[in-house]
Design an enzyme around this catalytic site. Structure first.
Site, PDB file in Angstrom:
ATOM      1  N   LYS A   1       0.849  -1.196   0.000  1.00 24.35           N
ATOM      2  CA  LYS A   1       0.000   0.000   0.000  1.00 24.35           C
ATOM      3  C   LYS A   1       0.883   1.243   0.000  1.00 24.35           C
ATOM      4  CE  LYS A   1      -3.710   1.978   2.913  1.00 24.35           C
ATOM      5  NZ  LYS A   1      -4.489   1.714   4.144  1.00 24.35           N
TER       6      LYS A   1
ATOM      7  N   SER B   1      -9.075   1.790   2.797  1.00 24.10           N
ATOM      8  CA  SER B   1      -8.142   2.526   1.962  1.00 24.10           C
ATOM      9  C   SER B   1      -7.104   1.657   1.272  1.00 24.10           C
ATOM     10  CB  SER B   1      -7.422   3.579   2.819  1.00 24.10           C
ATOM     11  OG  SER B   1      -6.751   2.976   3.906  1.00 24.10           O
TER      12      SER B   1
ATOM     13  N   SER C   1      -9.993  -0.830   6.583  1.00 26.64           N
ATOM     14  CA  SER C   1      -9.228  -0.566   5.364  1.00 26.64           C
ATOM     15  C   SER C   1      -8.510  -1.780   4.797  1.00 26.64           C
ATOM     16  CB  SER C   1      -8.208   0.552   5.614  1.00 26.64           C
ATOM     17  OG  SER C   1      -8.866   1.775   5.832  1.00 26.64           O
TER      18      SER C   1
END
Length: 569
Positions: free
Chosen positions: A168, A243, A267
């Site tokens: 990420k 996210s 997330s």
């Protein structure tokens, strides 16, 4: 895999013309290598396995992404022959992969690089790659396998040797951007590795690049002004969640083996749910969060969790072990789990919050099938529960996120993060700018800044909700105890279409509540629904009982099929 130090790591992807092309890479040493995933395994920790995506002959990439014209996938024939699987066999310390003429690490990484180049223009998941560096590191792995010490030494030192992974973008990966989707940080390049990234690299894993996230990691659609929007590989018109949405998308599209995600409101679990893969939010405080932006401060350090995302359930535990490092001693991963002795509880919905959408019928039906299977196959009785306070999940999460810690330190304001130590950001002014196309921020980020101000206006109400949250935590711990697992929806709806989350902004409460409760949760895919979109369920246990949810996830993967190739309905 309870009771063992490792598991077979599955890797796979389609070749350019749809021929079955293996993407597996030695994760642990072995003399046995099945060509298809079979769920939970009792294989020894010294097994080596590579695997394939398993496309049927004649399948074209146009079938993988049915919403894209077939012309978008024209490409030459594969150049590695037509073998349906490459598997390493034999004793690697005497004759490693290259010596046997089987799959090598460089071949594996090259295949993943080709896969990303092929698919990423459609899904926009990988926002910056490091392919040249990854290929060089793969060559070094092959050299080590040819010249290195015995398998026991290599397994102990490099438990993830040669396994490709993605990160990420909010995490620091040396030489890669670290913006978290914030325009003010578009020139920030990481000069070091986040702790978990460093541990994965030290374990022998090879990073391929960084993936997209929502602006400042605080929204459940991965779209920002730096990289744009990421698309769902099951339907390009659907969201990937956030996210850690880039990770969910890249894994579902068979472009990576392991993903590094973070989770403060779901997330990891929402992207895993929307993209039909596995994601684990560990017990709070087990895996370090250092090296990501934004990092948690004050009370939020108890809510933010870093964890693994994978296509196959058995890969979660070995990756979690590496991520946790010394912290893994807090868990019970070496304990053998007897599924028949687990006390299962089931809750179909949150009780009817006015802020959250009703749970889709297909999600309820999938959960019902899980209950029926557990009862018929294991002979257990799944206890249905109704926890009244869960109805206020969104309010509790919001209040606890903005509360003070034990030393009276206030939580960092979101509007301060938007400014990133620069000029202050005024949400109302940014909203006006957004309406005329002049804001550098996304609408969800602006809306969150406005919401934050409203919550802080009612201090007495916030205190009551914080107290309710602490009471709920005690109630949940008492319910689950040392041997309980709760079945709970991962989200009230299947993956929505792009932009629609702004009309149902609080649906993330189904995952967020477990962050403030500090409980371990595994999101487990349950196949595809009538629209060809993933279904799933959350498996929740008491603190430090991660081994229970991981074991149940492996069991359900075998029963319900786990990850499904996009387009293969």
């Amino acid at each position: 895999m309870p009771g063992g130090r490792g598991a077979r790591c599955r890797a796979g992807g389609a070749s350019k013309k749809g021929f079955p092309t293996p993407m597996g890479m030695p994760m642990l040493w072995s003399t046995h290598c099945p060509v298809q995933h079979t769920g939970a395994s009792s294989s020894s920790p010294t097994q080596l396995c590579c695997a394939r995506l398993g496309l049927p002959q004649g399948t074209s990439d146009a079938h993988i992404f049915p919403t894209v014209p077939a012309a978008a996938f024209t490409s030459p024939e594969p150049n590695r022959g037509s073998s349906s699987t490459w598997c390493q066999q034999g004793d690697p310390c005497a004759a490693p992969a290259a010596a046997h003429g089987k799959v090598t690490c460089i071949e594996v990484v090259e295949a993943y690089v080709e896969r990303i180049k092929e698919v990423n223009p459609l899904i926009n998941a990988v926002v910056k790659d490091r392919f040249e560096e990854a290929l060089q590191e793969a060559r070094q792995v092959d050299k080590l396998l040819l010249e290195g010490p015995g398998d026991d030494c290599l397994e102990e030192k490099f438990p993830l040797l040669g396994v490709p992974f993605t990160v990420k973008e909010a995490f620091s990966l040396y030489g890669m951007p670290n913006t978290s989707g914030l325009v003010n940080r578009r020139n920030v390049i990481a000069t070091s590795d986040a702790t978990v990234v460093s541990r994965l690299k030290q374990a022998g894993a090879i990073p391929l690049g960084v993936t997209n996230c929502s602006e400042l990691c605080m929204w459940y659609e991965s779209s920002n002004r730096v990289y744009g929007r990421t698309n769902n590989p099951y339907d390009l018109q659907r969201i990937v969640g956030g996210s850690s949405g880039g990770e969910g998308s890249v894994l579902a599209a068979a472009c990576s083996v392991v993903g590094v995600g973070s989770d403060i409101g779901g997330s990891i679990r929402m992207p895993a749910f929307f993209n039909g893969v596995f994601g684990h939010k560990p017990t709070t405080g087990v895996v370090p969060n250092d090296g990501q932006f934004p990092n948690a401060h004050g009370v939020r350090t108890s809510y933010l969790c870093t964890g693994p995302m994978c296509r196959y359930a058995e890969d979660l535990e070995p990756v979690l072990r590496v991520m946790a490092g010394p912290g893994v001693s807090k868990l019970k991963l070496n304990e053998k789990v007897s599924l028949e002795k687990i006390k299962f509880h089931c809750m179909d919905h949150d009780g009817g919050s006015i802020f959250v959408s009703p749970v889709d019928k297909e999600i309820l039906q999938a959960q019902k099938k899980v209950v029926e299977h557990l009862e018929s196959d294991l002979g257990v009785r799944v206890q249905r529960v109704a926890i009244h306070k869960m109805k206020y999940s969104f309010q509790i999460w919001s209040a606890m996120m903005l509360s003070e810690d034990s030393e009276g330190q206030e939580a960092q304001r979101f509007i301060d993060l938007l400014g990133d130590h620069g000029k202050p950001v005024w949400p109302l002014w940014e909203l006006m700018k957004w309406l005329v196309g002049m804001s550098s921020h996304t609408l969800p980020a602006i809306a969150l800044g406005l919401t934050e101000k409203l919550v802080n206006l009612n201090l007495s109400g916030k205190a009551k909700l914080v107290s309710m949250g602490k009471s709920l935590q005690e109630e949940m711990e008492a319910l689950l105890g040392p041997d309980g697992v709760l079945l709970y929806p991962s989200h009230p709806t299947i993956a929505p279409k792009h932009h629609s989350p702004i009309c149902m902004p609080f649906n993330f409460a189904y995952t967020a509540i477990f962050n403030v409760l500090g409980l371990p949760v595994t999101q487990c895919p349950l196949g595809l629904g009538s629209e060809g979109l993933p279904l799933g369920i959350q498996l929740v246990a008491a603190a430090y009982n991660d081994h229970l949810t991981l074991a149940v996830a492996q069991y359900l993967e075998k029963a319900f099929g786990g990850w499904v190739l996009p387009g293969k309905v």
